[in-house]
Design an enzyme around this catalytic site. Structure first.
Site, PDB file in Angstrom:
ATOM      1  N   ASN A   1      -3.002   1.481  15.855  1.00 17.27           N
ATOM      2  CA  ASN A   1      -4.051   1.135  14.892  1.00 17.27           C
ATOM      3  C   ASN A   1      -3.857  -0.309  14.429  1.00 17.27           C
ATOM      4  OD1 ASN A   1      -2.505   1.084  12.259  1.00 17.27           O
ATOM      5  ND2 ASN A   1      -2.013   3.153  12.969  1.00 17.27           N
TER       6      ASN A   1
ATOM      7  N   ASP B   1      -2.181   9.898  13.041  1.00 16.61           N
ATOM      8  CA  ASP B   1      -2.315  11.323  12.731  1.00 16.61           C
ATOM      9  C   ASP B   1      -2.134  12.202  13.958  1.00 16.61           C
ATOM     10  OD1 ASP B   1      -2.816  11.031   9.987  1.00 16.61           O
ATOM     11  OD2 ASP B   1      -4.889  10.452  10.398  1.00 16.61           O
TER      12      ASP B   1
ATOM     13  N   PHE C   1      -0.609   5.551   0.072  1.00 15.73           N
ATOM     14  CA  PHE C   1      -1.778   4.694   0.242  1.00 15.73           C
ATOM     15  C   PHE C   1      -2.906   5.556   0.772  1.00 15.73           C
ATOM     16  CE2 PHE C   1      -1.159   0.098  -0.303  1.00 15.73           C
ATOM     17  CZ  PHE C   1       0.152   0.115  -0.750  1.00 15.73           C
TER      18      PHE C   1
HETATM   19  N1  CTP Z   1       0.648   9.378   5.995  1.00 14.29           N
HETATM   20  C1  CTP Z   1       1.844   9.935   6.383  1.00 14.29           C
HETATM   21  N2  CTP Z   1       1.923  10.604   7.568  1.00 14.29           N
HETATM   22  C2  CTP Z   1       0.838  10.752   8.368  1.00 14.29           C
HETATM   23  C3  CTP Z   1      -0.390  10.193   7.961  1.00 14.29           C
HETATM   24  C4  CTP Z   1      -0.451   9.506   6.766  1.00 14.29           C
HETATM   25  O1  CTP Z   1       2.825   9.789   5.649  1.00 14.29           O
HETATM   26  N3  CTP Z   1       0.970  11.418   9.502  1.00 14.29           N
HETATM   27  C5  CTP Z   1       0.589   8.669   4.698  1.00 14.29           C
HETATM   28  C6  CTP Z   1       0.238   7.199   4.776  1.00 14.29           C
HETATM   29  O2  CTP Z   1       1.387   6.394   4.895  1.00 14.29           O
HETATM   30  C7  CTP Z   1      -0.470   6.965   3.452  1.00 14.29           C
HETATM   31  C8  CTP Z   1      -1.116   8.314   3.167  1.00 14.29           C
HETATM   32  O3  CTP Z   1      -0.423   9.274   3.959  1.00 14.29           O
HETATM   33  O4  CTP Z   1       0.456   6.701   2.418  1.00 14.29           O
HETATM   34  C9  CTP Z   1      -2.600   8.404   3.482  1.00 14.29           C
HETATM   35  O5  CTP Z   1      -2.822   7.932   4.776  1.00 14.29           O
HETATM   36  P1  CTP Z   1      -4.298   7.872   5.364  1.00 14.29           P
HETATM   37  O6  CTP Z   1      -4.219   7.410   6.792  1.00 14.29           O
HETATM   38  O7  CTP Z   1      -5.205   7.170   4.415  1.00 14.29           O
HETATM   39  O8  CTP Z   1      -4.724   9.391   5.294  1.00 14.29           O
HETATM   40  P2  CTP Z   1      -4.427  10.625   6.180  1.00 14.29           P
HETATM   41  O9  CTP Z   1      -3.431  11.478   5.481  1.00 14.29           O
HETATM   42  O10 CTP Z   1      -4.075  10.223   7.561  1.00 14.29           O
HETATM   43  O11 CTP Z   1      -5.821  11.357   6.117  1.00 14.29           O
HETATM   44  P3  CTP Z   1      -7.211  11.063   6.883  1.00 14.29           P
HETATM   45  O12 CTP Z   1      -6.828  10.421   8.193  1.00 14.29           O
HETATM   46  O13 CTP Z   1      -7.795  12.398   7.002  1.00 14.29           O
HETATM   47  O14 CTP Z   1      -8.009  10.132   5.994  1.00 14.29           O
END
Ligand code: CTP
Length: 405
Positions: A206, A275, A324
């Site tokens: 990303n 994710d 975040f």
């Molecule tokens: N995060 C994490 N582990 C993951 C995904 C996200 O620890 N596998 C953490 C990120 O570091 C951030 C927070 O979760 O602090 C939110 O990340 P974000 O990408 O905005 O959200 P997601 O949890 O991935 O949700 P979505 O993709 O559904 O928006």
């Protein structure tokens, strides 16, 4: 009382440096003014001499200045170098390491923190050369007081006005007072993207640059914390004063974080963790076929949610947990949902599509969202966002066991 070198460069806002000097004195600090040649076209050194009650340094060639190599002796005696106003020219010199006058030599010679209040025409401020210089300086730990928006001396209205003198003095004072507020604390920060390999050549990644997490790590280290920075693949340099743990994938980041949780006082999850990861990885690079390609992805561990659950299982409020949320619409509401589902203390929410926010830029527009509060921060450098995040985290941390602050 701290000793502040107040660098004044040649912008119309130079006359306001007198008020900045006053503001610093009112807060109990000793000020030595350093003026560039062009600053002296706007305001007379005698005024600053009378206000600061010190000779004003105007040139390294003044008789007597070299007896004890003054830019070196001043460099080692100050607690802060504050430059207000800072022109595009001085930012360029600082960024490029040019030392052709007293102030630029002082910047290179001092180990004290550096705070800069730029002031210039809006187009100059937005020019990629100036943005890049600001970025370079930020990456080195230089802190900025954002210029204001309003009528500019050149007749334009826009961003570029020197920040209010009292705000500059306040920012300097905060820096001097709060400088070691995380002494003895352990702060764990994640930054950057994760790369999920498909084969030895290709990966799913990303656009995260790591800038936001690096800014948090840099600020925590500046406040005296022992910082561990778990960073995914990034092309910008991480701060030098943090222990760096390099990882590639979400699984590696998960492992690196969970094994370091026990000792952490604060965890800031700024990384953009993938994710999903490919279910399997090819050991060799597969050749392309005529038909399309279907890749099966599996969920990666949610690290932030994992830490939240770990805390709940232990019945502990430690570490203070900051997440975040990168969103593209309805940012604050979505951030609030993430806060609840991941059981963090607060999340820094940003709409990555907003101008000045997101991945490759030096600034961010963030709203801090807690369970029953929210704080909308203005567009500002990532270093200032980092400071606001750590201010909040520190408040949740409370006083250190054993009495130290
Ligand atoms: N995060 C994490 N582990 C993951 C995904 C996200 O620890 N596998 C953490 C990120 O570091 C951030 C927070 O979760 O602090 C939110 O990340 P974000 O990408 O905005 O959200 P997601 O949890 O991935 O949700 P979505 O993709 O559904 O928006």
């Amino acid at each position: 009382m701290a000793r502040v070198a107040l660098g004044i460069t040649g912008g119309i806002g130079a006359y306001k440096a007198v008020e900045v000097a006053r503001g610093l004195q009112k807060r109990g600090h000793d000020v030595v003014a350093v003026m560039t040649r062009n600053a002296r076209r706007f305001v007379g050194p005698v005024t600053l001499e009378a206000i600061t009650r010190h000779p004003v340094v105007t040139s390294q060639w003044t008789a007597g200045t070299n007896a004890d190599i003054e830019h070196i002796s001043l460099a080692s005696s100050i607690d802060l170098l504050l430059v207000a106003p800072a022109t595009a020219n001085i930012l360029g010199k600082f960024a490029g390491g040019i030392a052709d006058d007293f102030l630029s030599a002082l910047y290179l010679a001092t180990a004290a923190p550096v705070l800069v209040a730029p002031a210039m025409n809006s187009n100059m401020l937005e020019h990629p050369a100036v943005r890049q210089n600001i970025g370079t300086l930020e990456a080195r730990g230089v802190l900025f007081v954002e210029p204001g928006v309003g009528y500019l001396a050149c007749g334009w209205t826009g961003k570029g006005r020197l920040a209010e003198p009292d705000d500059i003095a306040e920012a300097a004072d905060r820096l001097l007072r709060g400088s070691r507020s995380l002494e003895g604390r352990r702060v764990l920060v994640t930054a950057g993207p994760t790369f999920e390999d498909l084969d030895p050549v290709r990966f799913i990644g990303n656009r995260s640059s790591g800038r936001m997490g690096f800014a948090v790590a840099r600020e925590a280290a500046r406040r005296g914390a022992l910082v561990t920075l778990v960073a995914g693949p990034t092309s910008i340099d991480p701060p030098p004063n943090a222990e760096l743990v390099r990882v590639r994938s979400a699984a590696e980041m998960h492992e690196a974080v969970m094994t370091r949780l026990e000792s952490a006082d604060i965890v800031v999850m700024a990384a953009a963790v993938a994710d999903y990861a490919p279910e399997s990885k090819d050991d060799r690079k597969p050749a392309k076929a005529d038909q399309g390609l279907t890749v099966t992805l599996r969920r990666t561990p949610d690290i932030l949610a994992g830490i939240g659950a770990w805390r709940v299982a232990r019945g502990s409020a430690r570490p203070v947990l900051v997440g975040f949320a990168a969103e593209t619409d309805d940012a604050v509401n979505k951030g609030r949902k993430k806060l609840a589902s991941k059981r963090a203390d607060f999340v820094a929410v940003n709409d990555v599509l907003e101008p000045g926010a997101g991945f490759e830029v030096e600034t961010n527009v963030v709203t801090l969202v807690g369970p029953d509060w929210e704080e909308a921060l203005p567009l500002q450098p990532k270093s200032s966002v980092a400071a606001a995040i750590l201010d909040r985290a520190e408040r949740l941390l409370g006083p250190q066991a054993g009495g130290a602050a």
